[in-house]
Design an enzyme around this catalytic site. Structure first.
Site, PDB file in Angstrom:
ATOM      1  CG  HIS A  56      43.252  31.655  46.900  1.00 25.89           C
ATOM      2  ND1 HIS A  56      44.456  31.572  46.702  1.00 25.89           N
ATOM      3  CD2 HIS A  56      43.292  32.628  44.998  1.00 25.89           C
ATOM      4  CE1 HIS A  56      44.843  32.679  46.269  1.00 25.89           C
ATOM      5  NE2 HIS A  56      44.176  33.088  45.061  1.00 25.89           N
ATOM      6  CE  LYS A 100      49.380  39.430  41.232  1.00 26.26           C
ATOM      7  NZ  LYS A 100      48.683  37.929  41.328  1.00 26.26           N
ATOM      8  CB  SER A 121      48.068  36.108  47.021  1.00 33.02           C
ATOM      9  OG  SER A 121      46.716  34.908  47.315  1.00 33.02           O
ATOM     10  NE  ARG A 133      40.587  39.939  45.427  1.00 32.42           N
ATOM     11  CZ  ARG A 133      41.865  40.402  45.204  1.00 32.42           C
ATOM     12  NH1 ARG A 133      42.080  39.079  44.671  1.00 32.42           N
ATOM     13  NH2 ARG A 133      42.472  41.022  44.630  1.00 32.42           N
TER      14      ARG A 133
END
Length: 167
Positions: free
Chosen positions: A19, A45, A132, A94
């Site tokens: 990030h 999440k 994350s 990504r």
């Protein structure tokens, strides 16, 4: 001349060096970057840090960069961006697996607000595997996350997992 404002939204739970890489590269292209922590998750999440702590960690990580602002938002991202006069939304990609979801979100955001531009950024090659969720899981299981987060984030993760901080 108009000020170029961008929003980089996400959960940032925790903020990773991936990030940070994207923020530092985007801020070279815009006048002001708002790193916006979403209060409403778009995907289920299990969180580590409360929203206000994530915002504080982002502020700490970019204390040296006055053009970076950290805040939280709720509701539709395009409504937040429009209210803040940000015509650019930045999203990190990504892998190809990220693209389909991000592409759908970009099209929906453009449908809701045709003036917004979505800018996809690939992280530096050495950070492409970072997420994350993955960093959070490694930390939760006792793994060393030193190479994946800044020292201030690592210290907070150690505290969250009730482990003594390491140098």
């Amino acid at each position: 001349m108009k000020k170029t404002i961008a929003v980089y939204p996400g959960s940032f739970d925790p903020l990773t060096i991936g990030h940070e890489d994207i923020v530092r590269r985007i801020v070279r292209l815009v006048d002001h970057l708002i790193v916006a922590v979403a209060e409403t998750a778009t995907q289920p999440k299990s969180g580590l840090f409360p929203i206000d702590e994530r915002v504080e960690l982002i502020r700490s990580a970019f204390a040296d960069e006055p053009r970076v602002e950290a805040t939280s938002f709720c509701g539709l991202l395009v409504d937040f961006a429009r209210a803040r006069k940000a015509r650019i939304i930045v999203r990190g990609l990504r892998a190809v697996s990220d693209f389909e979801y991000e592409f759908q979100m970009a099209l929906m955001n453009r449908s809701l607000w045709p003036e917004v531009e979505v800018l996809f950024m690939a992280p530096a090659t050495r950070h492409t595997f970072l997420s994350s969720s993955l960093v959070r899981e490694v930390g939760r299981l006792g793994g060393d996350v030193t190479d994946f987060v800044s020292p201030v984030v690592k210290a907070r993760m150690d505290r969250a997992f009730e482990r003594p901080a390491t140098d």
